[in-house]
Design an enzyme around this catalytic site. Structure first.
Site, PDB file in Angstrom:
ATOM      1  N   GLY A 168      -5.938  45.061 -46.436  1.00 28.29           N
ATOM      2  CA  GLY A 168      -5.669  43.632 -46.379  1.00 28.29           C
ATOM      3  C   GLY A 168      -4.859  43.190 -47.590  1.00 28.29           C
ATOM      4  N   CYS A 169      -4.245  42.033 -47.455  1.00 23.82           N
ATOM      5  CA  CYS A 169      -3.379  41.550 -48.541  1.00 23.82           C
ATOM      6  C   CYS A 169      -4.191  41.225 -49.787  1.00 23.82           C
ATOM      7  CB  CYS A 169      -2.576  40.345 -48.064  1.00 23.82           C
ATOM      8  SG  CYS A 169      -3.567  39.037 -47.309  1.00 23.82           S
ATOM      9  N   TYR A 170      -5.230  40.418 -49.627  1.00 22.78           N
ATOM     10  CA  TYR A 170      -6.046  40.073 -50.791  1.00 22.78           C
ATOM     11  C   TYR A 170      -6.693  41.324 -51.416  1.00 22.78           C
ATOM     12  CZ  TYR A 170      -5.920  34.999 -49.655  1.00 22.78           C
ATOM     13  OH  TYR A 170      -5.562  33.697 -49.415  1.00 22.78           O
TER      14      TYR A 170
END
Lengths: 351, 351, 351, 351
Positions: A154-156
Site C-alpha cells: 500500500g502507499c501509506y
C-alpha cells in the site's frame, strides 16, 4: 534485439492503471499486450485516456479480463482492480502460469483472519496468500525475484515501513507508542465519483479522515512487527492534501537511549547504503513531496526533538509511483529478470 | 446614528493587514482613519490593494506610522507589523492613551526570558508586557474588555489551546506526551519574497518545517500549563499545505482514564456551551478547513483511538481570520464596548 | 425591530444554493423559512453542509418542494434547481402569489423558440416568460423592483454584458465580429458527479470546452442586440480554470473610430458612474478574479491594441456571487423594497 | 558502449534549468559536465535542487560560467540565462567551437531592429544572429542538424506557430485579423521573487497581463509571415493560470472559404503526418494541458464555428518541456547526431 516481456494490465481505467501506462509507454523491455476493463472493452486506450494518443500503448484495444486470454498473451500481469476482485483473478492467473503483481490489498496480510477483520470479507484464496511475497524491494528483493505472486505494498505502508525500518531494526526508537500522521494527495482516493473528490470540495482545504481506523494499519503493523521482532501496535492517521500526487508521513517515536542526531542519521545512512531509491537527507533538511514526484524515491528527513526525547521521522514518496505503480514495475522487473530500474524515471518532475 | 470607533492599522501591506481591511470595510461601528506603511506612504490603499477599490477603506491615503498622529486620529490601533517592531510602537501607543491590539508575538509570552530565548531579542517593554492581556476570547473575555493592550494569539496556538482546553481542564487526557501535528495554509508564511513561497514551489506539494522548534511552542505551553495547572511540555510540529488559508491541527494525547467517546464529547460540548464560535462536531465527523474559511469558527472533531488508548483532537480554524485579524477584531470589539461579533462574517465561504 | 422578509430556497444542495445560504446567514432583513431538496428532505441544513453548523440557517429542516407549503411560509423564493425543473415550479409559485428569483436559464430568453433551440425543450410557460424581468440590476433595476418573476442572469452573460455595454451603447466598437474568450472556475460546472470535475482531473490543468456552442451565447446576444439596437452575433468560447470561483472574460472588439484609450476609459467611467459594483480600473490595470471574490463587483480593464485597432475588454466577476447567488440576492432586495446591497459583502476575500 | 555527448548548462538555478536537469538525468547519450551559476558556484546541484539528490546530475559542483572552461569540458552548451546575458556568452561559446542551444530570446528575431524595438536593447552580435537557426523541429529540422547556434523558440510562439502552420500554409484561414488568447501556467513567469508570483497571489485566481504588448508577438509574427508568405500582424494576449505547467492557446481565425470541419481536420492531419509530437485530435475533442505534461507533445483541437465563420484552433503544450527545455533537448539531439527523441519522455504524467 532483446525479447520483450509481454505484460497485461487488468484494470486500465483508474489512476494506478494510468500510472502503469505512463511507465509502460517508456519501458525499454516490456510490451503491453493486453489492457482490460469490463466497462470500456472495445475502445482503444487513447479513447479513454487522451494522454496516450500516439504513444506505443495508446492504440491497444481494451478487452474483457479473461484469464485464458491473458495467459496466452502475457508473461506477467498487473492487477489494478479493487480488493476482493483482485483475489480471484489473481489466483486464477497464477494458476494459469502467469506471474502476477497485485496492486490491491488482497495478498498483503499474511493472516487471513486479519484480512477478514479489516476488509470485512473472508479470504477466498489462502493458499495463494501463503505463497505471495510482499513487494517492498528494499526488504524482500530476493524473494520477489522468485515469486509468482507479488502483493504490491500500500502507499501509506511503503512510506511508513521505509521510514521506521532502521529505527526499529537497530532499536533506536521504541516500538511502542508510535504515531504516524500521514498526508496524501487526492489521487490516493482513487477515481470514484464522490462529492468529496470534486475539485471544489478538495481545493484550498485540508482534512483528516479515518483516524485510527484506516485499512493500511494492519499492513504497517505486520511489517514493523517483523522488523522489531515484537508486536507493534501504533496509531495511524491519514489526511487529505489539496494536491494530486504525493504522500508525506510525519512519524513520532520515542528515543530508546540518548542518541545524538548524528548517530541516528548515520544509522539511517548505513541502512540504506545500497538502496539508491531511499534518500536519507542531510540533517537539517526535510522532504517535500514535489522532490519525489513521478519517481521511486523515498526521501527521509530526521529530527531529534530533544525537548521531548522524540525521534521524528519525515518520509515523502509519490503515492502513485513509489506507492503503487512504480513499485509494481520494479517488482515486475525483478520477477522477469530485468534490471530493477528498467522503465523507472531517473529524476522527479519537481515542478 | 451611533458614534463610530476610529481605528488605525499599523502595517497595511501584509496578509493580516489585508484581512483586517476586509473586516473593517464591512464593520458597522468602526471607521478606519489611519493606515500606515513606511514603504507605501502617500499611496491610497486601493492603489496597493486593488481588492478595495471603491470600498469605504480603499480611498484612505497611507501614512507614516507616527504615534502622535495615530493618537490624535484613532481610538484603537491594530498592529500588523513584525515582532520587535511591534514592541516599541505598541508600548508608545498605549502610553499615548490608545487601545492597542498587537497581532505580533511581542506581548504574548508572560516571561520576558522565554521571549528572549525563542525570539533572540530582549524584551524592551516588560512593564507593558506585564499589563498585556492574552486575547483569546473564550478564556479571557473579561480581562480583554478592560485591557489597554491585547496580545492577539498566534494562529497555531489559537487552535491548539481551544482544542486542548476541555481535555486538560477536565483532566480527560494526560498533560504529558502531547504531540501536535499542525498543518497551515501558505498565507501563514506571510508575504515575504522567498523562493519557498512562490506558487511553483508550493503548489501540488507538501512539506514539514521547523519540527520541534517553532516559536509558537512556548505560547502554547504557557497557556496549556495554566489550564492544566502543571507544566506542559509538548512536541509541536508544523507543515505547509498548498492552500491559501486554513489551519488544521491533529493533536495526539493519552487518555487518563477509561472514558467513552460519548463522555469526552459531552465534556467538550459542555466546555463550549456558551462559546458559539467553537463548534464541537458530532462524533463521527471531522473538520475541514473550508468549513471555517473567512470566519471565527474553530471546529473540533474528537476521535477515541481505542487500539492505542489515545484521544485524537482535530481542530480547524482560518489562520488569517480566527488565527489573526478576525480574532483581533473581536478583541477590539470587546475593548471598545461593542458586541463581540460586530463586523464578523456570520458564515464561511466554504467554496 | 423591522419585519423580516421570509424567504425560501428551492434547491439547497448545489453550489449556488450554498452561496445563497452564506449570504442569507448574514442578511439583516431576511429569514430563511424553507429550504427544499427531494433527496435530502428531513435532514437539517447543517447535516449536509457542515459549514453552516451553528449559524442561523444551519438548523432548518430541509423539506420537499411543495408550492402550497412554500406559498404559506415565504414571501419570496429563490430557485436554485436545474432548467426545465425551474420552469414549472417557478410559474406555479408566481401563480400562488410569491415573488420568485429563478437562478436557472428558464426565463432568460425572451423568445421561446430560441429557448427551445438551445435547451432542446419546449418552453411550457410562455406567459410567465413574457412577464419575467432579466435580473441585471445595472440595466433593469426599475423593472426588477416591480417584478413578480426575475430571471437571474447566467454567470458568463453577466460579465459579457457589463463588459460590452458602454462600448456598444456608445458605438465605440463594432457590434460585429466580437470574440469572447471566457474562463471560469470549476464551481461553474456545478456539483455533478463526473470524472471531469474530480480534483485530479482539474488541478494543474486547463482546457477549453463548448467552443462556439455554449448555451449562454443566445442570452448574451439577446441583451447585446438590445443595447446595440441591431442584431449581434458573436463567438463565445468558455474555458475551465483550476480554481473554485471566478470568471474572467477577455473580449475582443474592433474599434469603430480613432478613439484614444483615454476616451474609451472616460466613456466607461461615465457609463458606470452611478453603479458602484462595476469598477472600471484605471488604465494600465487589469482585473484578477481574486479581487472580486465573494462580492458583487465586476472589475473591468480596458486595453487599446493600437497595432490591430482593437479594443480589448477584460471583465472579472465571482461566478457564484455576482454571477449567480449574490445577484439573485440583489434582485430579491429590490423586489422586496430593501436596500440593494443588504446582505452583500462589502469587500472581497482576496486571499 | 557508445561515447557520451558532453553537455554544459549555463544557468542552473531557474525553472528551465531544472527541467533540463530532469531530462539530462535520464538521457541515455548525454553527460552533464558543467553547470554554472554566478550566485551558486561551489555548491553541488543537489544542494540547491534537492530533487536531484542521488541522481547522476546531482553531485556535479556548480561553477562560474567561463567560456574557456566550458569549451574544454563540453561539446554542446544549453543557455538558460536571461536575454542580453545570453547574447554575449552564446556568441563567445560558438566562437570557441561549441554547439549552443540558447533558450533565451536573443537569437530568435532575424531583424536586429525588431529585437531592439521589443527588447529595448541593441543586438550586439548580429553576425551570430544571422547564423542562428530557429529551433522549431517541425519546421527547421534540416537546418538545425547543421547549426552551431540554435535559437530555441519561446513557449507561446511554439504553440502558436504549430497551431497556425497548416491553416496559413494551406490558406484555410485568413492571415489577417488573427487573435491569440493564450493561457500559461506560472512557471512561465520564472523564478523571480515578485509578490505577483507568490502562492497566495496566484492560487485560486486568474488574470490577463501584457495584452497586445508581449515580447513573443514579433516572434510569432515573424514565423507566421514566412509561412503565409505575407506580413502577418496579429493580436497576442497572454493570461496567467493557477497551475505550474502548461500553455493552452485559443486561436481565432476567419475561414477563407467554405470548408467543412472535416476538410480542415484532414489538412491538419496531413500537415503533421510525419511529426509524431504534434497530435491532431479527432474532431469533437479538445486539448487539456495535463495530457501533454512533461512531454514534447503539442495537442491541437479544431472547431469550426459556423455561426461566425471562424476556425478556432486550440493548442496545448507543456511550457517548460515543449516550450523550453524539452525542445532544447531535441535541438541538441539533432545537432549532435542523436535520435531526436533521445531522453524525451514517451508519455505524459497526466495526473
Amino acid at each position: 534485439m532483446k525479447t520483450l516481456i509481454r505484460v497485461g494490465l487488468v484494470g486500465v481505467t483508474g489512476y494506478t492503471g494510468v500510472e502503469l501506462l505512463r511507465l509502460l509507454a517508456g519501458h525499454p523491455r516490456m510490451t503491453l499486450t493486453r489492457a482490460t476493463s469490463r466497462n470500456e472493452a472495445g475502445k482503444r486506450i487513447e479513447d479513454i485516456h487522451p494522454a496516450f494518443l500516439g504513444t506505443n500503448v495508446g492504440g491497444l484495444v481494451i478487452s474483457e479480463p479473461e484469464p485464458k486470454d491473458l495467459a496466452g498473451a502475457c508473461d506477467l500481469v498487473f492487477l489494478a482492480v479493487p480488493h476482493v476482485t483482485a483475489m480471484e483473478i489473481g489466483a486464477d492467473l497464477v494458476d494459469a502460469g502467469l506471474k502476477v503483481v497485485d496492486l490491491s490489498a488482497d495478498f498483503r496480510l499474511r493472516d487471513p483472519a486479519v484480512y477478514e477483520e479489516w476488509y470485512k470479507h473472508p479470504h477466498a484464496r489462502p493458499a495463494h496468500l501463503a505463497e505471495a511475497v510482499y513487494g517492498l524491494p528494499e526488504l524482500y528483493a530476493k524473494a520477489i525475484k522468485k515469486a509468482r505472486l507479488v502483493a504490491n505494498p500500500g502507499c501509506y505502508p511503503t512510506a511508513a515501513i521505509l521510514g521506521l525500518m532502521p529505527a526499529l531494526k537497530n532499536r533506536l526508537a521504541s516500538s511502542q507508542g508510535i504515531v504516524i500522521d500521514a498526508k496524501s494527495g487526492t489521487s490516493g482516493a482513487g477515481r470514484g465519483l464522490k462529492a468529496a473528490n470534486l475539485f471544489c470540495e478538495v481545493a484550498d482545504s485540508f482534512k483528516a479522515y479515518g483516524l485510527g481506523a484506516h485499512r493500511h494499519t494492519p499492513e504497517i503493523e505486520q511489517e514493523l512487527s517483523a522488523l522489531a521482532r515484537k508486536t507493534v501496535r501504533l496509531s495511524f492517521n491519514p489526511h487529505l492534501v489539496p494536491m494530486s500526487r504525493g504522500i508525506l508521513e510525519t512519524i513520532y517515536t520515542t528515543l530508546k537511549k540518548d542518541l545524538s542526531a548524528e548517530d541516528i542519521h548515520a544509522a539511517y545512512k548505513a541502512a540504506y547504503d545500497h538502496h539508491p531509491w531511499v534518500r536519507v537527507l542531510p540533517l537539517g533538511r526535510l522532504p517535500e513531496t514535489r522532490f519525489v514526484r513521478g519517481t521511486l524515491f523515498c526521501d527521509i528527513g530526521l529530527v531529534k526533538d530533544a525537548r521531548t526525547d522524540r525521534l521524528i521521522i519525515v518520509c515523502a514518496i509519490d503515492n502513485l509511483c513509489r506507492g503503487a505503480s512504480g513499485q509494481a514495475m520494479v517488482n515486475a522487473n525483478l520477477m522477469t529478470g530485468l534490471s530493477p530500474d528498467a522503465g523507472i524515471p531517473a529524476a522527479p518532475m519537481s515542478l
